[in-house]
Structure formats: structure tokens, C-alpha cells
Design an enzyme around this catalytic site. Structure first.
Site, short mmCIF file in Angstrom:
data_model
loop_
_atom_site.label_atom_id
_atom_site.label_comp_id
_atom_site.label_asym_id
_atom_site.label_seq_id
_atom_site.Cartn_x
_atom_site.Cartn_y
_atom_site.Cartn_z
N TYR A 71 0.57 -0.98 -0.07
CA TYR A 71 -0.10 0.20 0.22
C TYR A 71 1.03 1.28 0.19
O TYR A 71 0.14 2.28 0.26
CB TYR A 71 -1.01 0.04 1.20
CG TYR A 71 -2.20 -1.17 1.30
CD1 TYR A 71 -2.37 -2.18 0.18
CD2 TYR A 71 -2.68 -1.26 2.50
CE1 TYR A 71 -2.60 -2.87 0.15
CE2 TYR A 71 -3.60 -2.33 2.58
CZ TYR A 71 -3.88 -2.83 1.73
OH TYR A 71 -4.90 -3.79 1.66
N ASP A 76 0.00 -17.96 2.35
CA ASP A 76 -0.99 -18.97 2.31
C ASP A 76 -0.74 -20.08 3.24
O ASP A 76 -1.82 -21.04 3.57
CB ASP A 76 -0.17 -19.26 0.92
CG ASP A 76 0.60 -20.09 0.69
OD1 ASP A 76 1.80 -19.70 1.43
OD2 ASP A 76 1.14 -20.62 -0.64
#
Length: 367
Positions: free
Chosen positions: A147, A231
């Protein structure tokens, strides 16, 4: 016979209130009422609240969600209470970058802290998982990473249009958030930290993240730490929640994982956030993570617990630890009562009913 009166010095905290959009307006009102009730009960502090009308309504009127130098208008406050930002008829990237990130980044609120646990009376969707199994704090890097805002689009509308978003990792940014996470883990009973990464695929920025983590870990020999690919981390959160305690991840990874964590604890409606400037050179901002939820706006059924919990973190941050603990006890009393569950928790209670019950608990508390 004369009586002596003892004058108690009352400390005033300046709070900036930014309700924003949708149910943000409803839950921030509830949160402020709770804070004022706590202040009245304590008698040793009070709040001077300034309201800011920043949000999408302002954007539609004036072309900007907040003034260009709005972050500077917040500098002299002790803390910020933020509701939500976003509206169905305004693109999400405009609202996020136009308000929330336009506050967090200029004020260098680089540590986003999201506690997650199963509160009394709430059930996890994970079968057999209790509050003893799921009690986490997720630390999110809040200033750079995915971001960072670096990138752009060119050749718009053409078949060869290009769009880029760059994830930026600096040694300074990575080191300070991982050190913050180690210090937080060190302060918790289990002294355990899990560092989330994706360095098998992101072989530059995330390898720097791994390298810095190992370096910082050397300064905390009493903290047990491990590393997980993001993950695999989602699997571990679901299958082995009891193996986790304090977690640190990048801006994007922690954003996703913290929403999963909130869902696993029973509802995103109870989840709080602190956007901290640990050096206290600027005010920190506290907010529920549930978003503006325009689908229920105006119905009076938004869950205010995430805002109450965020307000407890605000109180802790400004040094009112006793009031923070009292508010958490009131929250737990409310969630323990099934009649006070809002629809997100499977009940039919209203925002007002939950708020009144919480304030009644505060006013009648003997602790």
C-alpha cells in the site's frame, strides 16, 4: 462542624471524531457515549471532542473527502476515533486513499494492531474452538509495502494499457514493525511470535523482510518465533489456532489475515483496530474494521462492539488503563448476554439496545 472538600484535578483529552460513512456514523456515536460514561464514572478525566465531517458526502460536495492539509489539523489531538469510509457510488480506491490512508501515512501511524479473541457468549465457526484456543494479536505494517501508493497507469483504454502497483519495503520500515511486534510478543504471557512472509515468490522485498526478522530476533532471546508463508498461514489459522499468539505481516497480508481472524472469532462486527504512532510524535487513530456496510446503514442494527473495543484500546493508549479495563469488562458482559447480540451474531438486538446495556453496566459497575 466544618467539612473539607477535596478538589480532584480533571484531565481533559482532546479527541478527533471522524465518523465517515455508512454505519460509521452510528457506531462512533455509540463509542463516544461509552467514553463519556466512563469519564463521568471516573471523575478524573473528560473528553473534549471535535467532530470532522470528512467522508464521501464531503467528496460529493467539494471534490475531496478531507482538506488537503487535513492531517495537520489532527496533530494537536490526543487520539482519533474513526468510523468507516466507503460508499457504493464512489470507487473504493478514491475513498480509501482520500481519507483513511490520507491520515495514517502523513501521521506515520505505522503499526496497525488488531487483537482477536473469542469474547464471552460468542461462538467461533470453527468446531470445538474456544477462547482458550484463539487469542491473537495481529500486527500489520501500516505505512508501506503493498500500500505504498507507488505505480500508475499508461496507454489508458488501449489494448496495450499498462497498470503497475509497486510493493515498497524499506529496511527502516521493516525493522521498526518487526521490532514492535517482538516487543508486543514479549509483553504477552506466551512470548510467541509468528512472522508471515512470501519470500518463496517475492524474492526481493520479502527476502529483506526475512533477513531483518532474523536480525531483530537476536535481540529478543526470550521470545519464541517462527516463520510462515502467507498461504500456509491461512491453513494454520483454521486448523491450528491454538498454535498462534502474536502475528506480524505486511500491509496487504495482515489486512487479509485480520479479516479472516475476525470471522474465525465469530464476527467482523466485534473486531477493533489501533493505528499507532509508537513514538507518539503524532496522534494515533482507533477504528472498528468492519467498514461502512451501506447494506445495513440506517437500520439501527450495526454491531457497536468493535467500536467499544477500539475505544478501550484508545483509553489504554492515552494512559487510562483502569477505564480501558472497565470498558472491556462491560463489553464482555454485553456479549455474554444472547439478548444483546446484533444480527451479525445471530441475534436481533439493535445498536441502541447494546449501547444502553453497556453504559448501564459502566454506570452500575462497582469495580
Amino acid at each position: 462542624m466544618s467539612s473539607l472538600s477535596v478538589r480532584v484535578k480533571v484531565k481533559t483529552y482532546k479527541i478527533a471524531s471522524i465518523p465517515g460513512d455508512g454505519i460509521g456514523v452510528e457506531v462512533i456515536d455509540a463509542g463516544l457515549r461509552a467514553l463519556h460514561a466512563l469519564a463521568e464514572r471516573a471523575g478524573t478525566f473528560q473528553f473534549d471532542v471535535t467532530h470532522f465531517d470528512w467522508g464521501t458526502d464531503r467528496y460529493k460536495r467539494e471534490g475531496a473527502l478531507m482538506p488537503a492539509d487535513g492531517a495537520q489539523d489532527l496533530i494537536d489531538f490526543d487520539a482519533i476515533l474513526f468510523g468507516a469510509v466507503g460508499a457504493p457510488d464512489v470507487p473504493d480506491h478514491l475513498t480509501l486513499w482520500g481519507l483513511r490512508l490520507n491520515i495514517c501515512q502523513p501521521l506515520d501511524q505505522y503499526a496497525n494492531v488488531r487483537p482477536t479473541r473469542i469474547l464471552p457468549g460468542i461462538k467461533s465457526p470453527l468446531a470445538g474452538v474456544t477462547d482458550k484456543d484463539l487469542d491473537w494479536v495481529i500486527v500489520r505494517e501500516n505505512s508501506e509495502g503493498e500500500y505504498s501508493g507507488q505505480g500508475g497507469r499508461s496507454h489508458r483504454g488501449q489494448p496495450h494499457e499498462v497498470a503497475t502497483d509497486m510493493a515498497v519495503f524499506t529496511r527502516t520500515g521493516v525493522e521498526r514493525i518487526i521490532r514492535f511486534a517482538f516487543e508486543l510478543a514479549q509483553s504477552r504471557p506466551r512470548k510467541k511470535l509468528t512472522i508471515v512472509t512470501k519470500s518463496n515468490a517475492q524474492r526481493h522485498g520479502m527476502v529483506l523482510w526475512d533477513d531483518v526478522a532474523r536480525e531483530v530476533a537476536a535481540d529478543f532471546p526470550d521470545v519464541t518465533w517462527d516463520k510462515m508463508l502467507v498461504d500456509a498461514m491461512t491453513v494454520r489459522m483454521v486448523m491450528q489456532p491454538q498454535s498462534l499468539d502474536t502475528i506480524v505481516a505486511t500491509n496487504l497480508h495482515a489486512d487479509v489475515l485480520s479479516d479472516l481472524a475476525a470471522a474465525l472469532s465469530g464476527s467482523i462486527g466485534v473486531a477493533p483496530t489501533a493505528n499507532l504512532n509508537p513514538g507518539r510524535t503524532t496522534p494515533s487513530m482507533f477504528e472498528p474494521i468492519h467498514g461502512s456496510a451501506f447494506d445495513i446503514t440506517g437500520k439501527g442494527i450495526a454491531n457497536p462492539v468493535g467500536t467499544f473495543w477500539s475505544a478501550a484500546m484508545l483509553l489504554e493508549h492515552i494512559g487510562e488503563a483502569d477505564a480501558a479495563a472497565q470498558l472491556m469488562r462491560a463489553i464482555e458482559s454485553v456479549t455474554a448476554n444472547q439478548d444483546l447480540h446484533t444480527p451479525d451474531l445471530g441475534g436481533d438486538a439493535t445498536t441502541e439496545k447494546v449501547t444502553k446495556a453497556l453504559i448501564a453496566h459502566i454506570q452500575g459497575s462497582n469495580d
